[in-house]
Design a protein around this motif. Structure first.
Motif, PDB file in Angstrom:
ATOM      1  N   TYR A  12      30.792  31.750  18.497  1.00 39.28           N
ATOM      2  CA  TYR A  12      31.104  30.638  19.404  1.00 39.28           C
ATOM      3  C   TYR A  12      32.579  30.557  19.758  1.00 39.28           C
ATOM      4  CZ  TYR A  12      32.665  27.901  15.343  1.00 39.28           C
ATOM      5  OH  TYR A  12      33.322  27.455  14.229  1.00 39.28           O
ATOM      6  N   GLY A  13      33.465  30.878  18.814  1.00 38.13           N
ATOM      7  CA  GLY A  13      34.906  30.786  19.078  1.00 38.13           C
ATOM      8  C   GLY A  13      35.367  31.799  20.106  1.00 38.13           C
ATOM      9  N   THR A  15      33.456  32.983  22.459  1.00 44.98           N
ATOM     10  CA  THR A  15      32.909  32.492  23.732  1.00 44.98           C
ATOM     11  C   THR A  15      33.793  31.395  24.304  1.00 44.98           C
ATOM     12  OG1 THR A  15      30.661  33.029  23.037  1.00 44.98           O
ATOM     13  CG2 THR A  15      30.887  31.415  24.815  1.00 44.98           C
ATOM     14  N   GLN A  16      34.220  30.456  23.451  1.00 40.55           N
ATOM     15  CA  GLN A  16      35.070  29.368  23.926  1.00 40.55           C
ATOM     16  C   GLN A  16      36.441  29.873  24.382  1.00 40.55           C
ATOM     17  OE1 GLN A  16      32.627  27.361  24.589  1.00 40.55           O
ATOM     18  NE2 GLN A  16      33.939  25.624  24.109  1.00 40.55           N
ATOM     19  N   ASN A  19      35.678  31.450  27.846  1.00 40.36           N
ATOM     20  CA  ASN A  19      35.224  30.515  28.881  1.00 40.36           C
ATOM     21  C   ASN A  19      36.116  29.293  29.058  1.00 40.36           C
ATOM     22  OD1 ASN A  19      33.025  32.185  29.279  1.00 40.36           O
ATOM     23  ND2 ASN A  19      31.640  30.932  28.046  1.00 40.36           N
ATOM     24  N   MET A  20      36.678  28.785  27.964  1.00 41.16           N
ATOM     25  CA  MET A  20      37.409  27.514  28.018  1.00 41.16           C
ATOM     26  C   MET A  20      38.899  27.660  27.690  1.00 41.16           C
ATOM     27  SD  MET A  20      35.050  25.304  28.869  1.00 41.16           S
ATOM     28  CE  MET A  20      35.593  23.672  28.368  1.00 41.16           C
ATOM     29  N   TYR A  22      40.673  28.320  24.836  1.00 43.46           N
ATOM     30  CA  TYR A  22      41.297  27.725  23.650  1.00 43.46           C
ATOM     31  C   TYR A  22      40.807  28.430  22.396  1.00 43.46           C
ATOM     32  CZ  TYR A  22      37.142  24.944  22.319  1.00 43.46           C
ATOM     33  OH  TYR A  22      35.894  24.540  21.910  1.00 43.46           O
ATOM     34  N   GLN A  24      40.172  28.334  18.004  1.00 45.33           N
ATOM     35  CA  GLN A  24      39.570  27.423  17.042  1.00 45.33           C
ATOM     36  C   GLN A  24      40.539  26.992  15.947  1.00 45.33           C
ATOM     37  OE1 GLN A  24      36.482  26.141  17.619  1.00 45.33           O
ATOM     38  NE2 GLN A  24      36.693  27.293  19.515  1.00 45.33           N
ATOM     39  N   SER A  35      40.758  23.298  15.826  1.00 47.47           N
ATOM     40  CA  SER A  35      40.193  22.559  16.946  1.00 47.47           C
ATOM     41  C   SER A  35      38.998  21.783  16.419  1.00 47.47           C
ATOM     42  CB  SER A  35      39.706  23.532  18.030  1.00 47.47           C
ATOM     43  OG  SER A  35      40.755  24.250  18.588  1.00 47.47           O
ATOM     44  N   GLN A  37      35.437  20.992  15.576  1.00 44.50           N
ATOM     45  CA  GLN A  37      34.272  21.842  15.333  1.00 44.50           C
ATOM     46  C   GLN A  37      33.021  20.977  15.408  1.00 44.50           C
ATOM     47  OE1 GLN A  37      34.810  25.424  14.617  1.00 44.50           O
ATOM     48  NE2 GLN A  37      36.672  24.582  15.543  1.00 44.50           N
ATOM     49  N   TRP A  44      25.478  28.151  20.987  1.00 44.69           N
ATOM     50  CA  TRP A  44      25.769  26.818  21.508  1.00 44.69           C
ATOM     51  C   TRP A  44      24.535  25.912  21.500  1.00 44.69           C
ATOM     52  CZ3 TRP A  44      30.599  25.838  21.247  1.00 44.69           C
ATOM     53  CH2 TRP A  44      31.147  24.722  21.860  1.00 44.69           C
TER      54      TRP A  44
END
Length: 140
Positions: A12-13, A15-16, A19-20, A22, A24, A35, A37, A44
């Protein structure tokens, strides 16, 4: 002064980060900040049960801390954000499971903790988000 080192939790980290934009966690010397959690899995998805979602959020904090070289026993400060059960009370399940997880993961040592009820979190199905500060090696 130590330079910041950033960490994207595998799954997930990553991916974030893509995509976003930032990370973790960040580590500067022996201090680690995460960040928020949530209780998601690597795809997701969120558990149906609030209790399972809170436990998964604690597991995700643990994964992220481990990547940066820390454990829950290094945590000194917790901020938790909750979608409340009612406008005036976060809720019994939130409080009970948070405290159970603190005791399970940190033993007798207790961090400082700020628990905040919020109207919305970063994903539509999120009901909990946890961010922590850790100081590596400060515990006995």
């Amino acid at each position: 002064m130590s330079m910041p080192e950033f960490f994207a939790t595998p799954g997930y980290g990553e991916t974030q980060l893509a995509n976003m934009h930032y990370n973790q966690a960040v580590r500067i010397g022996d201090r680690i900040e995460t960040s928020g959690q949530g209780g998601w899995d690597d795809d997701w998805n969120f558990p149906e049960s609030l209790e399972d979602e809170i436990v998964q959020a604690f597991d995700n904090v643990e994964r992220t801390l481990a990547l940066a070289g820390a454990t829950w026993r290094d945590v000194i400060h917790v901020n938790s954000y909750h979608i409340p059960d009612s406008p005036h009370f976060i809720g019994e399940v939130h409080n009970r499971v948070m405290v159970e997880q603190f005791r399970k993961r940190m033993g007798d040592r207790a961090p400082i903790w700020t628990e905040t009820g919020v109207q919305a979190l970063g994903a539509p199905k999120m009901r909990i988000e946890i961010r922590v500060t850790a100081i590596v090696g400060h515990h006995n």
